[in-house]
Scaffold this active site. Sequence first.
Site, PDB file in Angstrom:
ATOM      1  N   ASN A  27     -15.245  -0.951  -1.058  1.00 61.80           N
ATOM      2  CA  ASN A  27     -14.802   0.179  -1.863  1.00 61.80           C
ATOM      3  C   ASN A  27     -15.971   1.093  -2.179  1.00 61.80           C
ATOM      4  OD1 ASN A  27     -12.086  -0.808  -2.143  1.00 61.80           O
ATOM      5  ND2 ASN A  27     -12.878  -2.314  -3.599  1.00 61.80           N
ATOM      6  N   CYS A  36      -7.103  -2.683   3.715  1.00 65.93           N
ATOM      7  CA  CYS A  36      -7.031  -1.221   3.606  1.00 65.93           C
ATOM      8  C   CYS A  36      -6.079  -0.762   4.699  1.00 65.93           C
ATOM      9  CB  CYS A  36      -8.408  -0.594   3.760  1.00 65.93           C
ATOM     10  SG  CYS A  36      -8.366   1.217   3.764  1.00 65.93           S
ATOM     11  N   GLY A  37      -4.862  -0.422   4.322  1.00 62.70           N
ATOM     12  CA  GLY A  37      -3.840  -0.102   5.310  1.00 62.70           C
ATOM     13  C   GLY A  37      -4.157   1.121   6.136  1.00 62.70           C
ATOM     14  N   ASN A  38      -4.495   2.230   5.472  1.00 61.38           N
ATOM     15  CA  ASN A  38      -4.817   3.450   6.214  1.00 61.38           C
ATOM     16  C   ASN A  38      -6.088   3.280   7.023  1.00 61.38           C
ATOM     17  OD1 ASN A  38      -2.618   5.083   5.517  1.00 61.38           O
ATOM     18  ND2 ASN A  38      -3.556   5.670   3.578  1.00 61.38           N
ATOM     19  N   ASN A 122      -4.003  -7.167  -0.945  1.00 54.91           N
ATOM     20  CA  ASN A 122      -4.717  -6.993  -2.207  1.00 54.91           C
ATOM     21  C   ASN A 122      -3.681  -6.792  -3.312  1.00 54.91           C
ATOM     22  OD1 ASN A 122      -3.944  -4.406  -1.435  1.00 54.91           O
ATOM     23  ND2 ASN A 122      -6.009  -3.698  -1.029  1.00 54.91           N
ATOM     24  N   GLU A 173      -6.821   3.397  -7.298  1.00 52.31           N
ATOM     25  CA  GLU A 173      -7.203   2.335  -6.381  1.00 52.31           C
ATOM     26  C   GLU A 173      -8.336   1.484  -6.958  1.00 52.31           C
ATOM     27  OE1 GLU A 173      -7.840   1.894  -1.561  1.00 52.31           O
ATOM     28  OE2 GLU A 173      -7.718   3.860  -2.489  1.00 52.31           O
ATOM     29  N   CYS A 182      -3.156   5.781  -0.164  1.00 56.80           N
ATOM     30  CA  CYS A 182      -3.493   4.354  -0.105  1.00 56.80           C
ATOM     31  C   CYS A 182      -2.372   3.652   0.635  1.00 56.80           C
ATOM     32  CB  CYS A 182      -3.665   3.782  -1.509  1.00 56.80           C
ATOM     33  SG  CYS A 182      -3.985   2.001  -1.527  1.00 56.80           S
ATOM     34  N   THR A 184      -1.844   0.401   1.490  1.00 52.48           N
ATOM     35  CA  THR A 184      -1.249  -0.801   0.911  1.00 52.48           C
ATOM     36  C   THR A 184      -0.451  -0.472  -0.350  1.00 52.48           C
ATOM     37  OG1 THR A 184      -3.337  -1.306  -0.234  1.00 52.48           O
ATOM     38  CG2 THR A 184      -2.948  -2.389   1.886  1.00 52.48           C
TER      39      THR A 184
END
Length: 238
Positions: A27, A36-38, A122, A173, A182, A184
């Site tokens: 982070n 981190c989905g994106n 997460n 976040e 975000c 997720t």
Amino acid sequence: DRKFIGCDQLIIIKKNKELDANLEFFNSDGSTSGACGNGTRCVAYLLSKENNKKEITVSTSSSILKSKILNNNLVETNIGSAKFQWNEIPINENKNTKNLGIKILDKNNNECIGGTAINVGNPHVVFFVNNINNFNIEKIGPEVENSKLFPEKCNVTLANIVNKKLIVVRVWERGAGLTKACGTAACAAAVAGNINGFTERETDIEFELGKLSILIDDKNNIHMKGPVSEVREIDIKI
């Protein structure tokens, strides 16, 4: 540092003998993140160009993620199924994760009590409100993120149900603060909307700068689809 190029997450791409890569997420405050989905979609896009492949599989500290490269710079990532048990989120006590009973206040000091907790790599907490702009997420976000209830802290989402297929969100976040997108959190909002009966298994999640499409399949795997774009290639001395 946003005065340089800035980011919510720094992603380290490492070699993996069996998969396309192993990813580590940091982070902007230096803490680590399990997902981190994106970011995963962006890495899949980059690796697909390097390897001339339409399907990319990577490992993270929390799971193995498979992505498909579609037309028009769209990338779809299967982030697996969500976790709902209190000790899977995790939270510090055995509570109803569908409604944690957390009190937040809007700008007029009206109470909203709720919070659906979900782990999608997460921890996330989603509050469904009538108007996300009536709430000061810059104040609510860090208060909930750092609550003693969450030993690993959490991501905080304010969500407004527009209809069965659209949720508008603002996200605080964990470790990064207020974010424009975000992945997720989009997945968590879609799942929370579905289990609360607000939305269908396929829904769009709208952020300030765009949308992600989320599909929960018949095996409860979450598929996140959205565009990627190249901004800049830079050299950093470390």
